[in-house]
Motif scaffolding. Structure first.
Motif, PDB file in Angstrom:
ATOM      1  N   VAL A  13      24.872  15.727  64.244  1.00 28.78           N
ATOM      2  CA  VAL A  13      26.168  16.253  64.669  1.00 28.78           C
ATOM      3  C   VAL A  13      26.881  15.255  65.575  1.00 28.78           C
ATOM      4  CG1 VAL A  13      27.308  18.070  66.006  1.00 28.78           C
ATOM      5  CG2 VAL A  13      25.494  18.664  64.390  1.00 28.78           C
ATOM      6  N   GLY A  14      26.119  14.602  66.448  1.00 30.17           N
ATOM      7  CA  GLY A  14      26.716  13.582  67.305  1.00 30.17           C
ATOM      8  C   GLY A  14      27.316  12.445  66.517  1.00 30.17           C
ATOM      9  N   VAL A  15      26.604  11.982  65.483  1.00 32.96           N
ATOM     10  CA  VAL A  15      27.117  10.918  64.628  1.00 32.96           C
ATOM     11  C   VAL A  15      28.388  11.365  63.914  1.00 32.96           C
ATOM     12  CG1 VAL A  15      26.627   9.583  62.532  1.00 32.96           C
ATOM     13  CG2 VAL A  15      24.892   9.800  64.311  1.00 32.96           C
ATOM     14  N   ILE A  16      28.399  12.597  63.427  1.00 33.10           N
ATOM     15  CA  ILE A  16      29.573  13.128  62.723  1.00 33.10           C
ATOM     16  C   ILE A  16      30.786  13.167  63.651  1.00 33.10           C
ATOM     17  CG2 ILE A  16      30.531  15.207  61.645  1.00 33.10           C
ATOM     18  CD1 ILE A  16      27.671  15.799  60.630  1.00 33.10           C
ATOM     19  N   CYS A  17      30.599  13.641  64.880  1.00 25.07           N
ATOM     20  CA  CYS A  17      31.704  13.725  65.835  1.00 25.07           C
ATOM     21  C   CYS A  17      32.241  12.344  66.188  1.00 25.07           C
ATOM     22  CB  CYS A  17      31.245  14.447  67.103  1.00 25.07           C
ATOM     23  SG  CYS A  17      30.889  16.203  66.862  1.00 25.07           S
ATOM     24  N   VAL A  18      31.332  11.390  66.400  1.00 23.83           N
ATOM     25  CA  VAL A  18      31.741  10.027  66.752  1.00 23.83           C
ATOM     26  C   VAL A  18      32.571   9.402  65.637  1.00 23.83           C
ATOM     27  CG1 VAL A  18      30.860   7.685  67.086  1.00 23.83           C
ATOM     28  CG2 VAL A  18      29.877   9.571  68.377  1.00 23.83           C
ATOM     29  N   PHE A  19      32.272   9.742  64.399  1.00 27.38           N
ATOM     30  CA  PHE A  19      33.000   9.172  63.260  1.00 27.38           C
ATOM     31  C   PHE A  19      34.305   9.912  62.992  1.00 27.38           C
ATOM     32  CE2 PHE A  19      33.882   9.276  58.646  1.00 27.38           C
ATOM     33  CZ  PHE A  19      34.184   7.941  58.450  1.00 27.38           C
ATOM     34  N   TYR A  20      34.255  11.238  62.935  1.00 22.53           N
ATOM     35  CA  TYR A  20      35.404  12.006  62.463  1.00 22.53           C
ATOM     36  C   TYR A  20      36.503  12.189  63.508  1.00 22.53           C
ATOM     37  CZ  TYR A  20      33.944  13.327  57.764  1.00 22.53           C
ATOM     38  OH  TYR A  20      33.622  13.311  56.436  1.00 22.53           O
ATOM     39  N   ILE A  21      36.155  12.390  64.770  1.00 22.84           N
ATOM     40  CA  ILE A  21      37.182  12.662  65.776  1.00 22.84           C
ATOM     41  C   ILE A  21      38.173  11.504  65.915  1.00 22.84           C
ATOM     42  CG2 ILE A  21      37.591  13.045  68.247  1.00 22.84           C
ATOM     43  CD1 ILE A  21      35.079  14.773  68.304  1.00 22.84           C
ATOM     44  N   PRO A  22      37.715  10.238  66.115  1.00 24.21           N
ATOM     45  CA  PRO A  22      38.699   9.148  66.194  1.00 24.21           C
ATOM     46  C   PRO A  22      39.444   8.915  64.875  1.00 24.21           C
ATOM     47  CG  PRO A  22      36.577   8.475  67.095  1.00 24.21           C
ATOM     48  CD  PRO A  22      36.352   9.748  66.367  1.00 24.21           C
ATOM     49  N   SER A  23      38.756   9.061  63.731  1.00 31.64           N
ATOM     50  CA  SER A  23      39.413   8.802  62.455  1.00 31.64           C
ATOM     51  C   SER A  23      40.496   9.837  62.164  1.00 31.64           C
ATOM     52  CB  SER A  23      38.392   8.759  61.318  1.00 31.64           C
ATOM     53  OG  SER A  23      37.687   9.981  61.217  1.00 31.64           O
ATOM     54  N   VAL A  24      40.224  11.116  62.466  1.00 26.09           N
ATOM     55  CA  VAL A  24      41.230  12.160  62.268  1.00 26.09           C
ATOM     56  C   VAL A  24      42.398  11.953  63.234  1.00 26.09           C
ATOM     57  CG1 VAL A  24      41.693  14.629  62.501  1.00 26.09           C
ATOM     58  CG2 VAL A  24      39.633  13.853  61.328  1.00 26.09           C
ATOM     59  N   PHE A  25      42.096  11.595  64.479  1.00 24.69           N
ATOM     60  CA  PHE A  25      43.157  11.321  65.450  1.00 24.69           C
ATOM     61  C   PHE A  25      44.039  10.169  64.980  1.00 24.69           C
ATOM     62  CE2 PHE A  25      44.827   8.913  69.052  1.00 24.69           C
ATOM     63  CZ  PHE A  25      45.462   9.901  69.781  1.00 24.69           C
ATOM     64  N   SER A  26      43.408   9.107  64.471  1.00 27.92           N
ATOM     65  CA  SER A  26      44.165   7.950  63.987  1.00 27.92           C
ATOM     66  C   SER A  26      45.044   8.335  62.803  1.00 27.92           C
ATOM     67  CB  SER A  26      43.201   6.833  63.585  1.00 27.92           C
ATOM     68  OG  SER A  26      43.911   5.716  63.083  1.00 27.92           O
ATOM     69  N   PHE A  27      44.496   9.125  61.873  1.00 23.22           N
ATOM     70  CA  PHE A  27      45.269   9.541  60.709  1.00 23.22           C
ATOM     71  C   PHE A  27      46.478  10.377  61.117  1.00 23.22           C
ATOM     72  CE2 PHE A  27      46.051  13.165  57.855  1.00 23.22           C
ATOM     73  CZ  PHE A  27      46.606  12.489  56.783  1.00 23.22           C
TER      74      PHE A  27
END
Length: 311
Positions: free
Chosen positions: A246-260
């Protein structure tokens, strides 16, 4: 500065600004970027070495972890050296073909990372919700099939972006307000119609969203199964293993969704914040993934210590 390709004008080179508005601080910004990149190289190389050396780490979870580390190495190496070249040597110019190639690789590897995170969620779902059938479900043939999907689907989704960029004419502007080449950053420089590019970009993002939804559903079932375990120790062990993922998922998805979202809707957000976050989601996950798994996954932690301390 421009050359004629059939009926479309393409620039010979693009000019990458770096981080707009923070040009005077590029040298200072480069220090943490370089440090994080070195951590990513060392950490992921260590994970791959341990999994290769230790015959006990042959479960599907570690197989997917090895794929994740390989993708992280490729993703960070595709983007960070170019950033450091801009920060250290003012190497702002990039050949048109090299820019399109970097765009393709960054989007493809990002897609592969999303795919392998989904595969790891499926692995945890089977391990916790159907442990007696784990070996019969995740056979070697199934692992090969999943691995092919991890690679092939992102490549097939990214290839049309190359065509959509090459079809665009570029009349005057060739300055990209970014530190690397990405699809819409290039498309917005065109003097042609980029509506199809925008629509296709949203189509590709829908696959990321679908992956995230499927991961969320899998963890709903996982948590439900975990809290039904009779042993408190078993619950803690399962939650610890899943917590790393879950930590890995959050680290990847949160910045990428914010950037998008910032790229398309956050027009009031300063450009340097958008570019900084866009850079971070390419280098932070590759550096944190091996640390998270090394600290939270007992087998990896023990084997790393064993490999580097055995006589």
């Amino acid at each position: 500065m421009f050359y004629h390709n059939k009926s479309t004008f393409h620039p010979v080179t693009f000019f990458l600004i770096g981080i707009p508005g923070l040009e005077d601080f590029h040298m200072w910004i480069s220090l943490p970027f370089c440090s994080v990149y070195l951590v990513a190289l060392l950490g992921n190389a260590t994970i791959l070495l341990v999994i290769k050396v230790e015959q006990t780490l042959r479960e599907p979870m570690f197989y997917f972890l090895a794929i994740l580390s390989t993708i992280d190495l490729a993703l960070s190496t595709t983007s960070v050296p170019r950033m450091l070249g801009i920060f250290w040597f003012d190497a702002h110019e990039i050949n048109y073909g090299a820019c399109v190639a970097q765009m393709f690789l960054i989007h493809a590897f990002t897609g592969m990372e999303a795919e392998v995170l989904l595969a790891m969620a499926f692995d945890r779902y089977v391990a916790i919700c159907a442990p007696l059938h784990y070996a019969t479900i995740l056979t070697s043939q199934v692992l090969v099939g999943i691995s092919m999907c991890i690679v092939i689907r992102p490549v097939l989704l990214t290839l049309p972006m190359v065509y959509l960029i090459y079809r665009l004419p570029f009349c005057q502007t060739h300055i990209i307000a970014h530190s690397y080449c990405e699809h819409m950053g290039i498309a917005k420089l065109s003097c042609g119609n980029i509506r199809i590019n925008g629509i296709y970009g949203l189509f590709v993002v829908s696959f990321f969203v679908l992956n995230l939804v499927l991961i969320g559903i899998s963890y709903v079932y996982i948590l439900r199964a975990v809290f039904r375990l009779p042993s408190h120790d078993a619950q803690l062990k399962a939650l610890s293993t899943c917590g790393a993922h879950v930590g890995v998922i959050c680290v990847f998805y949160i910045p990428s969704v914010f950037s998008f979202l910032t790229h398309r809707f956050g027009h009031q957000i300063p450009g340097y914040i958008h570019i900084l976050v866009a850079n971070l989601y390419l280098i932070i996950p590759p550096s944190l993934n091996p640390i998270i798994y090394g600290v939270r996954t007992k087998q990896i932690r023990e084997r790393v210590l064993y490999v580097f301390t055995k006589k």
